[in-house]
Motif scaffolding. Structure first.
Motif, PDB file in Angstrom:
ATOM      1  N   SER A  60       0.804  -1.224   0.000  1.00  0.00           N
ATOM      2  CA  SER A  60       0.000   0.000   0.000  1.00  0.00           C
ATOM      3  C   SER A  60       0.836   1.273   0.000  1.00  0.00           C
ATOM      4  N   GLN A  61       2.127   1.160  -0.040  1.00  0.00           N
ATOM      5  CA  GLN A  61       2.981   2.352  -0.042  1.00  0.00           C
ATOM      6  C   GLN A  61       3.916   2.326  -1.244  1.00  0.00           C
ATOM      7  N   ASP A  62       3.994   3.441  -1.947  1.00  0.00           N
ATOM      8  CA  ASP A  62       4.967   3.633  -3.029  1.00  0.00           C
ATOM      9  C   ASP A  62       4.999   2.479  -4.030  1.00  0.00           C
ATOM     10  N   ALA A  63       3.847   2.007  -4.447  1.00  0.00           N
ATOM     11  CA  ALA A  63       3.797   0.861  -5.355  1.00  0.00           C
ATOM     12  C   ALA A  63       3.452   1.294  -6.774  1.00  0.00           C
ATOM     13  N   ASP A  64       3.904   0.510  -7.739  1.00  0.00           N
ATOM     14  CA  ASP A  64       3.461   0.735  -9.108  1.00  0.00           C
ATOM     15  C   ASP A  64       2.048   0.171  -9.250  1.00  0.00           C
ATOM     16  N   ALA A  65       1.440   0.386 -10.400  1.00  0.00           N
ATOM     17  CA  ALA A  65       0.030   0.005 -10.598  1.00  0.00           C
ATOM     18  C   ALA A  65      -0.205  -1.492 -10.406  1.00  0.00           C
ATOM     19  N   LYS A  66       0.738  -2.305 -10.792  1.00  0.00           N
ATOM     20  CA  LYS A  66       0.578  -3.767 -10.702  1.00  0.00           C
ATOM     21  C   LYS A  66       0.557  -4.249  -9.258  1.00  0.00           C
ATOM     22  N   HIS A  67       1.299  -3.608  -8.383  1.00  0.00           N
ATOM     23  CA  HIS A  67       1.448  -4.067  -7.002  1.00  0.00           C
ATOM     24  C   HIS A  67       0.652  -3.243  -5.978  1.00  0.00           C
ATOM     25  N   ALA A  68       0.014  -2.178  -6.420  1.00  0.00           N
ATOM     26  CA  ALA A  68      -0.645  -1.243  -5.493  1.00  0.00           C
ATOM     27  C   ALA A  68      -1.939  -1.816  -4.913  1.00  0.00           C
ATOM     28  N   ILE A  69      -2.130  -1.540  -3.641  1.00  0.00           N
ATOM     29  CA  ILE A  69      -3.377  -1.845  -2.947  1.00  0.00           C
ATOM     30  C   ILE A  69      -3.611  -0.715  -1.950  1.00  0.00           C
ATOM     31  N   ASP A  70      -4.862  -0.367  -1.730  1.00  0.00           N
ATOM     32  CA  ASP A  70      -5.164   0.722  -0.800  1.00  0.00           C
ATOM     33  C   ASP A  70      -4.855   0.308   0.634  1.00  0.00           C
ATOM     34  N   PRO A  71      -4.397   1.274   1.453  1.00  0.00           N
ATOM     35  CA  PRO A  71      -4.237   0.969   2.876  1.00  0.00           C
ATOM     36  C   PRO A  71      -5.618   0.778   3.502  1.00  0.00           C
ATOM     37  N   ILE A  72      -5.637   0.183   4.669  1.00  0.00           N
ATOM     38  CA  ILE A  72      -6.884  -0.014   5.405  1.00  0.00           C
ATOM     39  C   ILE A  72      -7.084   1.200   6.300  1.00  0.00           C
ATOM     40  N   THR A  73      -8.205   1.880   6.132  1.00  0.00           N
ATOM     41  CA  THR A  73      -8.488   3.047   6.969  1.00  0.00           C
ATOM     42  C   THR A  73      -9.301   2.626   8.184  1.00  0.00           C
ATOM     43  N   TYR A  74      -9.175   3.411   9.246  1.00  0.00           N
ATOM     44  CA  TYR A  74      -9.969   3.144  10.448  1.00  0.00           C
ATOM     45  C   TYR A  74     -10.392   4.459  11.074  1.00  0.00           C
ATOM     46  N   HIS A  75     -11.431   4.409  11.892  1.00  0.00           N
ATOM     47  CA  HIS A  75     -11.960   5.614  12.531  1.00  0.00           C
ATOM     48  C   HIS A  75     -12.052   5.478  14.055  1.00  0.00           C
ATOM     49  N   VAL A  76     -11.382   4.479  14.591  1.00  0.00           N
ATOM     50  CA  VAL A  76     -11.358   4.265  16.034  1.00  0.00           C
ATOM     51  C   VAL A  76      -9.962   4.595  16.556  1.00  0.00           C
ATOM     52  N   ASP A  77      -9.754   4.429  17.838  1.00  0.00           N
ATOM     53  CA  ASP A  77      -8.434   4.618  18.432  1.00  0.00           C
ATOM     54  C   ASP A  77      -7.429   3.653  17.785  1.00  0.00           C
ATOM     55  N   ARG A  78      -6.220   4.118  17.584  1.00  0.00           N
ATOM     56  CA  ARG A  78      -5.175   3.314  16.925  1.00  0.00           C
ATOM     57  C   ARG A  78      -4.945   1.981  17.637  1.00  0.00           C
ATOM     58  N   ASP A  79      -4.908   1.981  18.963  1.00  0.00           N
ATOM     59  CA  ASP A  79      -4.696   0.740  19.714  1.00  0.00           C
ATOM     60  C   ASP A  79      -5.864  -0.224  19.532  1.00  0.00           C
ATOM     61  N   VAL A  80      -7.076   0.306  19.444  1.00  0.00           N
ATOM     62  CA  VAL A  80      -8.249  -0.544  19.195  1.00  0.00           C
ATOM     63  C   VAL A  80      -8.144  -1.158  17.798  1.00  0.00           C
ATOM     64  N   ALA A  81      -7.733  -0.359  16.824  1.00  0.00           N
ATOM     65  CA  ALA A  81      -7.568  -0.871  15.457  1.00  0.00           C
ATOM     66  C   ALA A  81      -6.513  -1.980  15.426  1.00  0.00           C
ATOM     67  N   ARG A  82      -5.413  -1.777  16.131  1.00  0.00           N
ATOM     68  CA  ARG A  82      -4.336  -2.774  16.176  1.00  0.00           C
ATOM     69  C   ARG A  82      -4.815  -4.066  16.826  1.00  0.00           C
ATOM     70  N   GLU A  83      -5.481  -3.964  17.961  1.00  0.00           N
ATOM     71  CA  GLU A  83      -5.977  -5.160  18.658  1.00  0.00           C
ATOM     72  C   GLU A  83      -7.029  -5.896  17.834  1.00  0.00           C
ATOM     73  N   THR A  84      -7.875  -5.154  17.146  1.00  0.00           N
ATOM     74  CA  THR A  84      -8.879  -5.782  16.284  1.00  0.00           C
ATOM     75  C   THR A  84      -8.213  -6.499  15.120  1.00  0.00           C
ATOM     76  N   LEU A  85      -7.197  -5.869  14.542  1.00  0.00           N
ATOM     77  CA  LEU A  85      -6.442  -6.514  13.463  1.00  0.00           C
ATOM     78  C   LEU A  85      -5.816  -7.811  13.952  1.00  0.00           C
ATOM     79  N   LEU A  86      -5.233  -7.809  15.138  1.00  0.00           N
ATOM     80  CA  LEU A  86      -4.640  -9.026  15.688  1.00  0.00           C
ATOM     81  C   LEU A  86      -5.687 -10.124  15.883  1.00  0.00           C
TER      82      LEU A  86
END
Length: 163
Positions: A60-86
């Motif tokens: 999701s960072q600095d990729a050409d068109a073939k390798h690019a994917i959007d980052p995952i956005t979140y609207h909660v606290d960063r730690d909550v997003a991290r724990e949910t991802l885990l």
């Protein structure tokens, strides 16, 4: 005795072919030292590594068109997003988190049949509400879209959990 020797001599080419076949297949299926560690992983100056030229990686960072994917956005606290991802990673089949810090998660995901290993990385910068992702196969040229589908499935699971 000569009958046994003749029978063995006739089967020798098939035996050698079978041994070569097993050697080649075991090199693909069984883990080797080259698979144990993968270089170019982690966050360097706020960026995940770029993808190689092969078609078996998305980032999701600095990729050409073939390798690019959007980052995952979140609207909660960063730690909550991290724990949910885990928690989501904990239920992804054949996936194991092997490293985690405050802003980085590295997981290994293995294919069902041949046990090919993919490195799946997540970077949570402190200054923006996104999770940057990178998913890459360790070997081969193409993954038939497996890495992209994996990240999109994780994105959907996180969206369903309202992060």
């Amino acid at each position: 005795m000569s009958h046994l020797l003749t029978a063995f001599t006739q089967r020798l080419p098939r035996i050698i072919t079978f041994i070569i076949f097993l050697t080649l297949i075991s090199g693909l299926i069984l883990p080797t030292a080259a698979w144990a560690e993968s270089s170019g992983l982690g966050v360097d100056h706020g960026h995940l590594s770029s993808c190689p030229a092969s078609d078996n990686c998305v980032v999701s960072q600095d990729a050409d068109a073939k390798h690019a994917i959007d980052p995952i956005t979140y609207h909660v606290d960063r730690d909550v997003a991290r724990e949910t991802l885990l928690k989501v990673l904990g239920v992804v089949p054949r996936t194991e988190v092997i490293e985690q810090t405050d802003n980085y998660i590295h997981a290994l995901s293995k294919s069902r049949i041949f046990k090919f290993v993919d490195d799946v990385e997540f970077y949570l910068p402190t200054d923006e509400p996104v999770i940057h992702t990178r998913s890459a196969s360790r070997i081969g040229e193409s993954d038939l879209g497996v890495n992209r589908r994996r990240i999109e499935q994780i994105r959907l699971a996180l969206r369903d959990l309202n992060i």
